[in-house]
Motif scaffolding. Structure first.
Motif, short mmCIF file in Angstrom:
data_model
loop_
_atom_site.label_atom_id
_atom_site.label_comp_id
_atom_site.label_asym_id
_atom_site.label_seq_id
_atom_site.Cartn_x
_atom_site.Cartn_y
_atom_site.Cartn_z
N ASP A 160 117.94 -22.67 51.71
CA ASP A 160 116.64 -23.28 51.98
C ASP A 160 116.60 -23.90 53.37
O ASP A 160 115.60 -23.80 54.08
N ALA A 161 117.71 -24.50 53.77
CA ALA A 161 117.76 -25.16 55.09
C ALA A 161 117.70 -24.13 56.22
O ALA A 161 117.07 -24.36 57.25
N ALA A 174 114.35 -23.23 57.18
CA ALA A 174 113.66 -24.22 58.02
C ALA A 174 113.70 -23.78 59.48
O ALA A 174 112.73 -23.93 60.22
N TYR A 223 117.89 -34.94 52.57
CA TYR A 223 117.43 -33.56 52.63
C TYR A 223 115.92 -33.50 52.84
O TYR A 223 115.42 -32.71 53.65
N ARG A 231 113.97 -31.60 55.71
CA ARG A 231 113.19 -30.40 55.39
C ARG A 231 111.70 -30.67 55.28
O ARG A 231 110.89 -29.76 55.30
#
Ligand SMILES: [Zn+2]
Length: 495
Positions: free
Chosen positions: A408-409, A412, A445, A449
């Motif tokens: 998921d990061a 970004a 997080y 994010r």
């Protein structure tokens, strides 16, 4: 012994042996470790450990051992960890059915006259791999020079975090072996950050695998204490002047371990106990897994993945082939892992009831709908992560949790200006790499994010279908589906 009863010996045998009868024999021998009755049977000890853990949790005021272990994690509750595992389970099993169908088709074409069984999985999967994804390691290796890749990692650390690495002259700091080289690390302002030790070569007596050590953590209680970290590997030392060529997997591991080192080097906290990689167990692999991604970026490949003879960069098609091949067999990989992670969690959620580990495992897998062609990666009787110590008990889910975060990061960056987006890199530095354990990982997080983690990226990475919400391009993050922490700075080196 012709086949030693260890994973590193058994897996290649199951992958390559054409003797189905021997594959079955070896497979049975391997999965029954610690579960054969007699003096070396672990079931009674496991039942005892579970009972004592449940009693301790009660004394400490927690409903179960799992609740106690997860309180200081990013997931915080067993329910959240289970929620993530359940969200991934179904698509992973669906993929297994596809993988089995592919393998069965090959077996039928070869008139093998068999139904794919657990001892056939690796063997036929290898045939599918050859047919669908074939990638010859020897096509890639000439581009992967150890020292060039080290320069590439330094470059990435400079682009993302402004760090500079300069070799220290021999004898200026103590080393424990002549193979070890030391680099002085400074920040963008030229300020001394610490030392990075590089110990890349195999030698007698050295532990196998690759890892990061934190010899001294950063802190500044009354004065600044600089970091001393090392990255260690087991490459075979080449002849003087000859480049050391490594595999793509080893290159990825190099970047991974360097990610842990950067987590230590970027630390900017007051107290040593909260410094660098002293973060929860389900969070500690997130920075390192994330850093692997920069190996795949064009600037690194163009400047550092250079053919040792011609100096040409590794072709894009080759890298695309590598990326495709990494989605291969993800059904099997995910299901064998998840089955162990779920059983680990459920065993530690059961409380003080007496447990028969064999029966419990059977019942839990039946409830899950375990595909008959796959067995748990670690059956209960041989589950070192859960029973060799407390470290990864009720914690085997952590690998999936941090993989969810790193996938998921990475997106970004992709949603921004790409892997070298300065604004995203700054957020990554400020909220993740420099924060140590001073901020709740879930809060950190979110600050990085702009939202809670979403499992879509993980599903894409593993090549599983992503369920879409009505009229939405991405399922809204749900609290009970939230992916992805404990104070274990040294996770087991193998899964
Ligand atoms: Zn790691």
């Amino acid at each position: 012994w012709a086949v030693v009863n260890t994973r590193s010996s058994v897996d290649p045998f199951l992958t390559l042996s054409t003797r189905r009868d021997l594959r079955e024999k070896v497979w049975r021998m391997f999965i029954m470790r610690g579960d054969n009755g007699g003096a070396r049977d672990n079931n009674a000890a496991i039942a005892e450990i579970l009972k004592l853990r449940a009693q301790r949790a009660k004394l400490l005021g927690y409903p179960t051992h799992a609740h106690w272990r997860l309180e200081d994690s990013m997931a915080k509750t067993p329910e959240r960890a289970v929620g993530l595992m359940e969200a991934v389970w179904k698509p992973a099993v669906a993929r297994v059915h596809e993988e089995v169908a592919d393998m069965q088709a090959i077996a039928d074409r070869e008139r093998a006259g068999i139904r794919i069984s657990p001892w056939d999985y690796r063997f036929y999967a290898e045939k599918v791999r050859k047919a669908k994804y074939d990638l010859d390691e020897n096509d890639v290796k000439p581009y992967l020079q150890l020292e060039k890749l080290r320069e590439g990692m330094f470059w990435v650390a400079g682009e993302l975090f402004g760090l500079r690495f300069a070799p220290l002259a021999d004898g200026s700091v103590p080393i424990y072996h002549p193979d070890v080289r030391v680099f002085r690390v400074t920040d963008a302002a030229g300020k001394h950050v610490g030392l990075w030790y590089f110990d890349p070569y195999a030698r007698p007596g050295k532990r196998s695998g690759a890892w990061m050590n934190e010899y001294r953590r950063q802190w500044h209680l009354d004065h600044d204490v600089p970091v001393i970290v090392s990255n260690n590997a087991n490459f075979v030392k080449g002849k003087p002047g000859e480049p050391i060529l490594i595999s793509w997997d080893d290159a990825r591991t190099l970047f991974h371990e360097f990610g842990h080192a950067l987590h230590g080097l970027n630390s900017n906290v007051t107290y040593p106990a909260l410094s660098g990689t002293s973060v929860p167990r389900d969070y500690v692999e997130f920075p390192s897994q994330l850093l692997e991604r920069w190996l795949y970026t064009r600037p690194v490949l163009d400047r550092f993945a250079l053919h040792f003879r011609t100096g040409a960069p590794v072709p894009t098609e080759t890298v695309q082939k590598i990326e495709r091949a990494q989605r291969f067999n993800q059904g099997f990989i995910t299901v064998e892992y998840l089955a162990s992670a779920v059983v680990d969690m459920k065993l530690h959620l059961a409380g003080e009831v007496p447990i028969d580990p064999r029966q419990f495992e059977r019942d839990t897998l039946a409830q899950l709908g375990m595909p008959s062609e796959i067995v748990m990666r670690h059956r209960t009787a041989q589950f070192g992560h859960a029973f060799a110590g407390d470290g990864y008990s009720a914690g085997y889910y952590s690998y999936l949790w941090s993989d969810t975060l790193s996938a998921d990061a990475w997106e970004a960056f992709l949603e921004g200006a790409g892997p070298y987006d300065k604004a995203v890199a700054k957020r990554l530095h400020d909220h993740v790499f420099s924060a140590g354990n001073t901020v709740d990982p879930a809060v950190a997080y979110r600050a990085f994010r702009g939202r809670d983690p979403d499992i879509g990226a993980l599903m894409r990475k593993r090549g599983f279908p992503v369920r879409r919400g009505r009229g939405q391009s991405r399922a809204p993050p749900r609290a009970d589906r939230r992916p992805c922490a404990t104070l274990a700075t040294r996770p087991p080196t193998s899964r």
